[in-house]
Design a protein around this motif. Structure first.
Motif, PDB file in Angstrom:
ATOM      1  N   LEU B 258     -24.517 -19.235 -25.493  1.00  0.00           N
ATOM      2  CA  LEU B 258     -23.449 -18.390 -26.017  1.00  0.00           C
ATOM      3  C   LEU B 258     -24.049 -17.337 -26.943  1.00  0.00           C
ATOM      4  O   LEU B 258     -24.746 -17.674 -27.901  1.00  0.00           O
ATOM      5  CB  LEU B 258     -22.440 -19.263 -26.775  1.00  0.00           C
ATOM      6  N   SER B 259     -23.781 -16.054 -26.636  1.00  0.00           N
ATOM      7  CA  SER B 259     -24.340 -14.998 -27.483  1.00  0.00           C
ATOM      8  C   SER B 259     -23.327 -13.873 -27.641  1.00  0.00           C
ATOM      9  O   SER B 259     -22.247 -13.900 -27.062  1.00  0.00           O
ATOM     10  CB  SER B 259     -25.645 -14.466 -26.876  1.00  0.00           C
ATOM     11  N   GLY B 260     -23.681 -12.896 -28.422  1.00  0.00           N
ATOM     12  CA  GLY B 260     -22.784 -11.779 -28.680  1.00  0.00           C
ATOM     13  C   GLY B 260     -22.006 -11.981 -29.961  1.00  0.00           C
ATOM     14  O   GLY B 260     -22.484 -12.616 -30.900  1.00  0.00           O
ATOM     15  N   PRO B 265     -23.309 -18.272 -32.504  1.00  0.00           N
ATOM     16  CA  PRO B 265     -23.938 -18.222 -31.188  1.00  0.00           C
ATOM     17  C   PRO B 265     -24.928 -19.376 -31.065  1.00  0.00           C
ATOM     18  O   PRO B 265     -25.372 -19.920 -32.079  1.00  0.00           O
ATOM     19  CB  PRO B 265     -24.664 -16.870 -31.189  1.00  0.00           C
ATOM     20  N   ILE B 356     -21.585 -14.014 -22.739  1.00  0.00           N
ATOM     21  CA  ILE B 356     -21.803 -12.938 -23.715  1.00  0.00           C
ATOM     22  C   ILE B 356     -20.426 -12.436 -24.161  1.00  0.00           C
ATOM     23  O   ILE B 356     -19.619 -12.001 -23.333  1.00  0.00           O
ATOM     24  CB  ILE B 356     -22.633 -11.784 -23.116  1.00  0.00           C
TER      25      ILE B 356
END
Lengths: 161, 469
Positions: B258-260, B265, B356
Motif C-alpha cells: 500500500l503506497s501513496g 503506507p 496506490i
C-alpha cells in the motif's frame, strides 16, 4: 588495448560462468562484476567479455546499451539514484531530486545521468526501486535509503567523502 | 474487525528475527522440506500409486494457489503444463524481478526471511524433477542478492542443497542471477531471454510457452517469490487447511503493498478477499485513512498497469446469494473485496497486489504522465505499436502536464492506446495502454479542461482565436 582483469576477479568470473549450462548466460553477471571493478564498461571490457564467452562484441554491446544499469562512461564516485515513479513522485521524489541537483550545481531538468565536474557525485532519476511504501526512496551506490527528506539528503551528501 | 493474517510474514517482523539459517531453523525451518522429501508412495482409492513428487504437485493444485506475480494464474495448473516426457532437463526460475510500480512485497520476503523462499523453491524443484534453478533478482536489489547468496550457501552447508540432499538422492543447485534495471525482465519469457544472456525481448506464444520451450528451449517453470514461499506453507499445513484461508477461488494469503496518500503506507498480509479495498485504505489496522482534510480521488488497485478506479465508482458483481443462485449485486468501490476475481469483474485487476492511493491534491494528468513515462522508458522496443505508441503517449502527456495541452489530446491518447493493446507480443502493450485508457475515460473532464485552458491561454498570448471551440 586489452583489459587488465586481476586474477582474483577473473577467478570470480570463471566461477560465475560455471553456474550456467551455456556460457552466454553469464553475460549480465560478468558485466556487473566488471562495472563494479572498473566503474564503467569500456570497449575493452565489452570485447574482453565477448572473448571470454565465445561471443561477438556486438552480442555484449547490445546488452550494455539495453540494460539501464550498465554505463559506457564513468559516473561519479557516489551515485545518487532517485526513484522517479508514481508512488515516490506522490511522496516528494521530484523535490528530493531537485534539491540534490541544486546542492550539487546540476540541472534538475536535464535528462539522464549528471556528474559533478570533480567526478565525485552523480545524480539521476531511475524507475521504481520497489519500496513505494517508504517514499521517496533513493540509492547511494548500493545503499538504500527510504523516506528521505531534503535535510537527510544533504546529510547523505556530507557523509560522502 | 478486519485484520492482517500473517502466514508468509509471520516471523519477518518479530523482534530479534534475523535472515540467517540458524534463526530460520529455530523457527521450524526446513522441517517441511524434510517432510516432503520423505513422503511415502501413496496408494489412491482407484489403486493407482502416487509418488512424493506427484503428491506435492497435487497438493499445490488442490490448494488453489494463484500466482502472486501479477497474472493470478493457478500455480498448480502451471506446473501441470510442464512437459515431463521431453527427455530434456526441467528448469525452475524464481522471478524476483519485483519492478511493477507500487510493489514492494517480495523485498520483504527476500530481506527478512529468505530461507522461506529457498525452502519453498527446493520443495517446488523436488516436486518437478528440477536439478538446476535460478533466482532472477532485479539489479537494483544488491543487498537482496547478497542475502540470497548467503542463504543458499548456508542451505548448501546444511545439506539442503547440492548433491544427495538429506540422503535422498535428490540433487539440486540454485544460483542467483542479477538483472540490470529492465522492467521487461519481469515478463517470464523476457526473463528467460535475459537469463540466456540476451536482450530481454519477450518470446511469442505459441510456440514458446515456458512449460515446453523455456530456458535453453527446455521445459521451465517461472514462479514469483511470494508464490514459492506459499508452496512451503501449503506443504506445511496441507492443501485443505491452506484453502480454508481466503475465499473460494481466491485462497490463501497475499501480501498487499500500500503506497501513496495514506497515513500508514506499508505491506499488509491478508487473507485474499477477506478485506475490502476500503478497509485497506481507511481502517486503522491498514492504511489508516487519508491525510487530514483530504478526500479520496482515485485508486490504482494492482500496480501501475492496472486500470484506475475513481472514487465513488460502483460496480455490478456476480455473487452467489444465500439461496445458492448467482445474482448481480451493486458494490461500491470501497466495498470491493480485495481478491483476484472481484477486481477483475470490476474491470481492473489485483495484479501484483500493489495499491496506490491518490487524494484530491493529485493532478491526475501529471500522475498519468508519470506512469506513461515509465512505460515509454521500459518498452523493450521489439513491437512497433508499443515502442512508438508508448513514447507518443508519454510525449503528449508530458506536454499536457507542462501547460501545452490541446483539446484533441484525450482522443489522441485513446486512439494510440487502443492501437497498442492486443497488438504486441507480450502483455506490456496492455500494461502501457490500460492506465491511459482508464485515466482518460474516467477523468475525461480533467483532460478536456486542461486542453481548453491551455489552448485559450495560447490563443490569448498569440492574439489568435482558437480554431475550434
Amino acid at each position: 588495448m586489452s583489459l587488465a582483469v586481476p586474477p582474483a576477479l577473473e577467478a570470480e568470473i570463471d566461477t560465475l560462468i560455471s553456474h550456467y549450462p551455456q556460457r552466454r548466460s553469464a553475460s549480465l553477471m560478468i558485466l556487473h562484476a566488471l562495472q563494479d571493478h572498473f566503474g564503467w564498461l569500456s570497449q575493452e571490457a565489452i570485447e574482453w567479455t565477448a572473448a571470454k564467452l565465445g561471443l561477438q562484441p556486438i552480442n555484449v554491446l547490445e546488452l550494455v546499451t539495453f540494460y539501464p544499469m550498465f554505463r559506457q562512461a564513468p559516473a561519479g564516485k557516489f551515485q545518487f539514484k532517485v526513484c522517479r515513479t508514481l508512488s515516490c513522485a506522490l511522496g516528494g521524489g521530484h523535490a528530493l531530486h531537485g534539491h540534490l541537483c541544486q546542492k550539487l550545481g546540476l540541472d534538475p531538468h536535464k535528462h539522464g545521468i549528471q556528474t559533478t565536474p570533480d567526478g565525485k557525485f552523480s545524480v539521476e532519476f531511475v524507475e521504481c526501486l520497489a519500496s513505494c511504501g517508504r517514499a521517496p526512496v533513493l540509492m547511494v551506490n548500493e545503499a538504500f535509503h527510504e523516506a528521505v527528506t531534503p535535510d537527510q539528503a544533504e546529510a547523505l551528501l556530507s557523509q560522502c567523502r | 474487525m478486519p485484520q492482517e493474517y500473517r502466514l508468509i510474514l509471520k516471523n519477518a517482523d518479530l523482534p530479534g528475527y534475523t535472515p540467517d539459517i540458524d534463526c530460520y531453523l529455530r523457527h521450524g525451518g526446513y522441517e517441511t522440506l524434510r517432510k516432503c522429501l520423505a513422503l511415502p508412495v501413496r496408494e489412491l482409492p482407484d489403486g493407482k500409486k502416487q509418488t512424493a513428487q506427484e503428491q506435492i504437485r497435487d497438493e499445490v493444485l488442490k490448494s488453489g494457489l494463484r500466482g502472486r506475480g501479477g497474472a493470478g494464474f493457478s500455480a498448480g495448473l502451471k506446473w501441470s503444463f510442464v512437459d515431463r516426457k521431453s527427455g530434456k532437463p526441467i528448469y525452475l526460475i524464481c522471478n524476483a524481478d519485483e519492478s511493477e510500480p507500487g510493489t514492494f512485497k517480495d523485498r520483504q520476503i527476500i530481506h527478512k526471511d529468505p530461507h522461506q523462499l529457498v525452502e519453498g523453491m527446493i520443495i517446488a524443484c523436488f516436486a518437478n524433477d528440477v536439478h538446476l534453478a535460478y533466482i532472477y533478482i532485479r539489479g537494483e536489489m544488491p543487498e537482496g542478492a547478497r542475502l540470497l547468496n548467503k542463504a543458499l550457501r548456508a542451505a548448501r552447508e546444511q545439506g539442503f542443497l547440492g548433491k544427495n540432499i538429506l540422503g535422498t538422492g535428490f540433487d539440486l543447485e540454485i544460483h542467483v542471477h542479477r538483472g540490470a534495471g529492465a522492467y521487461i525482465c519481469g515478463e517470464e519469457t523476457g526473463l528467460i531471454e535475459s537469463l540466456e544472456g540476451k536482450r530481454p525481448y519477450p518470446r511469442i506464444k505459441p510456440p514458446y510457452f515456458p512449460a515446453v520451450l523455456g530456458l535453453y528451449l527446455c521445459p521451465t517453470i517461472v514462479n514469483n517469490v511470494e508464490t514459492l514461499a506459499a508452496v512451503r506453507h501449503i506443504m506445511a499445513m496441507g492443501a485443505m487447511e491452506y484453502s480454508k484461508l481466503g475465499t473460494p477461488n481466491n485462497t490463501g494469503t497475499r501480501i498487499v503493498s500500500l503506497s501513496g496518500h495514506v497515513k500508514r503506507p506499508g505491506y499488509f498480509e491478508i487473507e485474499v478477499g477477506k478485506v475490502t479495498l476500503g478497509e485497506l485504505i481507511f481502517h486503522e489496522n491498514f492504511g489508516g485513512g487519508l491525510r487530514d482534510g483530504r478526500r479520496l480521488k482515485a485508486v490504482i488497485p494492482g500496480g501501475s498497469s492496472a486500470k484506475i478506479f475513481k472514487a465513488g465508482e460502483k460496480f455490478k458483481l456476480k455473487r452467489k446469494g444465500p439461496d445458492g443462485q448467482m445474482a448481480t449485486v451493486e458494490v461500491d468501490l470501497l466495498d470491493l473485496p480485495y481478491d483476484f476475481d472481484s477486481l477483475q469483474q470490476a474491470g481492473s485487476m489485483s495484479g501484483s497486489g500493489a495499491i496506490i492511493v491518490m487524494d484530491d491534491s493529485t493532478d491526475i494528468v501529471g500522475a498519468l504522465a508519470n506512469i506513461s513515462e515509465f512505460y515509454a522508458h521500459e518498452s523493450c522496443g521489439q513491437c512497433t505499436p508499443c515502442r512508438e505508441g508508448a513514447l507518443w503517449m508519454s510525449k503528449a502527456l508530458h506536454r499536457m502536464a507542462h501547460g501545452r495541452a490541446r483539446r484533441a489530446d484525450p482522443d489522441y491518447l485513446l486512439s494510440i492506446a487502443q492501437n497498442i493493446q492486443g497488438r504486441t507480443i507480450c502483455a506490456f502493450g496492455e500494461a502501457a495502454s490500460w492506465p491511459v485508457l482508464s485515466f482518460v475515460r474516467k477523468f475525461r473532464e480533467e483532460f478536456d479542461a486542461r486542453g481548453a485552458a491551455d489552448e485559450s491561454k495560447a490563443a490569448t498570448a498569440t492574439g489568435r482565436t482558437p480554431a475550434a471551440k
